[in-house]
Design a protein around this motif. Structure first.
Motif, PDB file in Angstrom:
ATOM      1  N   UNK A  98     -16.168 -46.699  18.330  1.00  0.00           N
ATOM      2  CA  UNK A  98     -14.832 -46.138  18.144  1.00  0.00           C
ATOM      3  C   UNK A  98     -14.726 -44.771  18.812  1.00  0.00           C
ATOM      4  N   UNK A  99     -13.556 -44.504  19.411  1.00  0.00           N
ATOM      5  CA  UNK A  99     -13.225 -43.198  19.966  1.00  0.00           C
ATOM      6  C   UNK A  99     -12.115 -42.626  19.097  1.00  0.00           C
ATOM      7  N   UNK A 100     -12.403 -41.550  18.386  1.00  0.00           N
ATOM      8  CA  UNK A 100     -11.461 -40.992  17.421  1.00  0.00           C
ATOM      9  C   UNK A 100     -10.884 -39.678  17.950  1.00  0.00           C
ATOM     10  N   UNK A 101      -9.613 -39.724  18.383  1.00  0.00           N
ATOM     11  CA  UNK A 101      -8.918 -38.522  18.834  1.00  0.00           C
ATOM     12  C   UNK A 101      -8.380 -37.761  17.628  1.00  0.00           C
ATOM     13  N   UNK A 102      -8.598 -36.452  17.581  1.00  0.00           N
ATOM     14  CA  UNK A 102      -7.940 -35.591  16.601  1.00  0.00           C
ATOM     15  C   UNK A 102      -6.696 -35.041  17.298  1.00  0.00           C
ATOM     16  N   UNK A 103      -5.581 -35.798  17.168  1.00  0.00           N
ATOM     17  CA  UNK A 103      -4.373 -35.463  17.930  1.00  0.00           C
ATOM     18  C   UNK A 103      -3.844 -34.075  17.594  1.00  0.00           C
ATOM     19  N   UNK A 104      -3.929 -33.694  16.305  1.00  0.00           N
ATOM     20  CA  UNK A 104      -3.391 -32.406  15.888  1.00  0.00           C
ATOM     21  C   UNK A 104      -4.109 -31.223  16.511  1.00  0.00           C
ATOM     22  N   UNK A 105      -5.398 -31.387  16.825  1.00  0.00           N
ATOM     23  CA  UNK A 105      -6.185 -30.291  17.409  1.00  0.00           C
ATOM     24  C   UNK A 105      -6.321 -30.416  18.921  1.00  0.00           C
ATOM     25  N   UNK A 106      -5.775 -31.490  19.489  1.00  0.00           N
ATOM     26  CA  UNK A 106      -5.971 -31.746  20.916  1.00  0.00           C
ATOM     27  C   UNK A 106      -4.848 -31.223  21.792  1.00  0.00           C
ATOM     28  N   UNK A 107      -3.747 -30.791  21.178  1.00  0.00           N
ATOM     29  CA  UNK A 107      -2.600 -30.277  21.937  1.00  0.00           C
ATOM     30  C   UNK A 107      -2.563 -28.763  21.808  1.00  0.00           C
ATOM     31  N   UNK A 108      -2.563 -28.078  22.934  1.00  0.00           N
ATOM     32  CA  UNK A 108      -2.554 -26.614  22.955  1.00  0.00           C
ATOM     33  C   UNK A 108      -1.332 -26.130  23.712  1.00  0.00           C
ATOM     34  N   UNK A 109      -0.595 -25.189  23.124  1.00  0.00           N
ATOM     35  CA  UNK A 109       0.566 -24.623  23.805  1.00  0.00           C
ATOM     36  C   UNK A 109       0.163 -23.390  24.603  1.00  0.00           C
ATOM     37  N   UNK A 110       0.784 -23.218  25.760  1.00  0.00           N
ATOM     38  CA  UNK A 110       0.488 -22.056  26.596  1.00  0.00           C
ATOM     39  C   UNK A 110       1.330 -20.855  26.206  1.00  0.00           C
ATOM     40  N   UNK A 111       2.308 -21.079  25.329  1.00  0.00           N
ATOM     41  CA  UNK A 111       3.195 -19.991  24.946  1.00  0.00           C
ATOM     42  C   UNK A 111       4.372 -19.835  25.874  1.00  0.00           C
ATOM     43  N   UNK A 112       4.462 -20.640  26.915  1.00  0.00           N
ATOM     44  CA  UNK A 112       5.567 -20.554  27.872  1.00  0.00           C
ATOM     45  C   UNK A 112       6.302 -21.900  27.951  1.00  0.00           C
ATOM     46  N   UNK A 113       6.296 -22.629  26.838  1.00  0.00           N
ATOM     47  CA  UNK A 113       6.982 -23.907  26.799  1.00  0.00           C
ATOM     48  C   UNK A 113       6.212 -25.033  27.449  1.00  0.00           C
ATOM     49  N   UNK A 114       4.940 -24.803  27.770  1.00  0.00           N
ATOM     50  CA  UNK A 114       4.102 -25.832  28.377  1.00  0.00           C
ATOM     51  C   UNK A 114       2.981 -26.206  27.412  1.00  0.00           C
ATOM     52  N   UNK A 115       2.452 -27.419  27.581  1.00  0.00           N
ATOM     53  CA  UNK A 115       1.433 -27.930  26.667  1.00  0.00           C
ATOM     54  C   UNK A 115       0.275 -28.518  27.466  1.00  0.00           C
ATOM     55  N   UNK A 116      -0.936 -28.300  26.953  1.00  0.00           N
ATOM     56  CA  UNK A 116      -2.155 -28.763  27.608  1.00  0.00           C
ATOM     57  C   UNK A 116      -2.905 -29.690  26.666  1.00  0.00           C
ATOM     58  N   UNK A 117      -3.444 -30.770  27.210  1.00  0.00           N
ATOM     59  CA  UNK A 117      -4.271 -31.681  26.437  1.00  0.00           C
ATOM     60  C   UNK A 117      -5.726 -31.254  26.561  1.00  0.00           C
ATOM     61  N   UNK A 118      -6.299 -30.777  25.446  1.00  0.00           N
ATOM     62  CA  UNK A 118      -7.715 -30.437  25.383  1.00  0.00           C
ATOM     63  C   UNK A 118      -8.326 -31.289  24.281  1.00  0.00           C
ATOM     64  N   UNK A 119      -8.694 -32.521  24.616  1.00  0.00           N
ATOM     65  CA  UNK A 119      -9.053 -33.504  23.594  1.00  0.00           C
ATOM     66  C   UNK A 119     -10.213 -33.084  22.697  1.00  0.00           C
ATOM     67  N   UNK A 120      -9.994 -33.244  21.391  1.00  0.00           N
ATOM     68  CA  UNK A 120     -11.051 -33.128  20.396  1.00  0.00           C
ATOM     69  C   UNK A 120     -11.368 -34.551  19.968  1.00  0.00           C
ATOM     70  N   UNK A 121     -12.555 -35.026  20.318  1.00  0.00           N
ATOM     71  CA  UNK A 121     -12.903 -36.432  20.147  1.00  0.00           C
ATOM     72  C   UNK A 121     -14.253 -36.552  19.445  1.00  0.00           C
ATOM     73  N   UNK A 122     -14.365 -37.528  18.557  1.00  0.00           N
ATOM     74  CA  UNK A 122     -15.660 -37.909  18.029  1.00  0.00           C
ATOM     75  C   UNK A 122     -15.823 -39.417  18.212  1.00  0.00           C
ATOM     76  N   UNK A 123     -17.049 -39.867  18.308  1.00  0.00           N
ATOM     77  CA  UNK A 123     -17.324 -41.293  18.468  1.00  0.00           C
ATOM     78  C   UNK A 123     -18.252 -41.750  17.343  1.00  0.00           C
TER      79      UNK A 123
END
Length: 211
Positions: A98-123
């Motif tokens: 299983x690949x378990x994404x922690x969606x709540x911790x994987x999205x980072x805002x840049x503060x300028x209305x943009x968003x970056x995906x920095x995946x937090x994953x456990x297997x």
């Protein structure tokens, strides 16, 4: 999707591509509380399995208040998302990973209305550890469940209608479950459960009470 079937995770020759069963766009929020989907199935030789790598496409997004925003995924698009497995495959045995994404911790805002995906994953695999399931109500309290063992903390948000929650692939031993309501008019509660390998531990049904 690729796996490295070499004992040496740095070996370039060990990578093997896995054909996806259903290529396309996946909504990660649909896969929680024990609901999952099969991405690939393949026969691998007996021996070492050291790493897995996911290379994402360009069409990634996050929806906030009904509006879709593009997700920047620079590392995933260039070299792929790598995570360690380091296990030995025995011939004739079926393994589920299983690949378990922690969606709540994987999205980072840049503060300028943009968003970056920095995946937090456990297997985790089916043969390692156990699972915890239970029910937490009422949904109107907006409850959350925290499972804590040492420095390892997991979070589940129960189904708003049934209260069902699920933690898969957790380590054996004692886990402290903390039931927390985002609605501050409800009382929190906590208790411990014991997890055994290959067993789904039933934490029962809990209904949070008003203060």
């Amino acid at each position: 999707m690729e796996v490295n079937v070499s004992a040496d995770s740095g070996a370039k020759s060990g990578w093997q591509t896995l054909p996806l069963l259903h290529p396309g766009i996946y909504n990660l929020l649909k896969f929680r509380n024990g609901i999952d989907t099969v991405l690939a199935s393949v026969n691998l030789p007996a021996g070492s399995l050291s790493q897995m790598r996911l290379t994402l496409g360009n069409n990634n997004s996050v929806v906030l208040n009904g509006q879709s925003y593009p997700l920047q995924t620079p590392s995933a698009q260039q070299s792929g998302l790598k995570f360690n497995i380091h296990t030995t495959l025995t011939g004739g045995i079926v393994y589920r990973l299983w690949i378990d994404f922690d969606a709540g911790r994987s999205i980072v805002t840049t503060g300028a209305g943009a968003y970056i995906l920095k995946p937090v994953i456990r297997t985790y695999t089916e043969a390692i550890g156990g699972s915890i399931k239970g029910y937490l109500l009422p949904g109107i309290a907006k409850p959350a469940v925290l499972a804590v063992q040492g420095t390892d903390t997991l979070t589940a948000f129960p189904d708003s209608a049934t209260g069902y929650y699920f933690f898969g692939g957790v380590n054996t031993g004692s886990w402290n479950l903390s039931m927390h309501a985002l609605d501050s008019t409800y009382k929190d509660t906590a208790f411990s459960v014991s997890v055994a390998t290959g067993v789904v531990t039933n934490a029962g049904s809990v209904t949070l009470q008003k203060k």
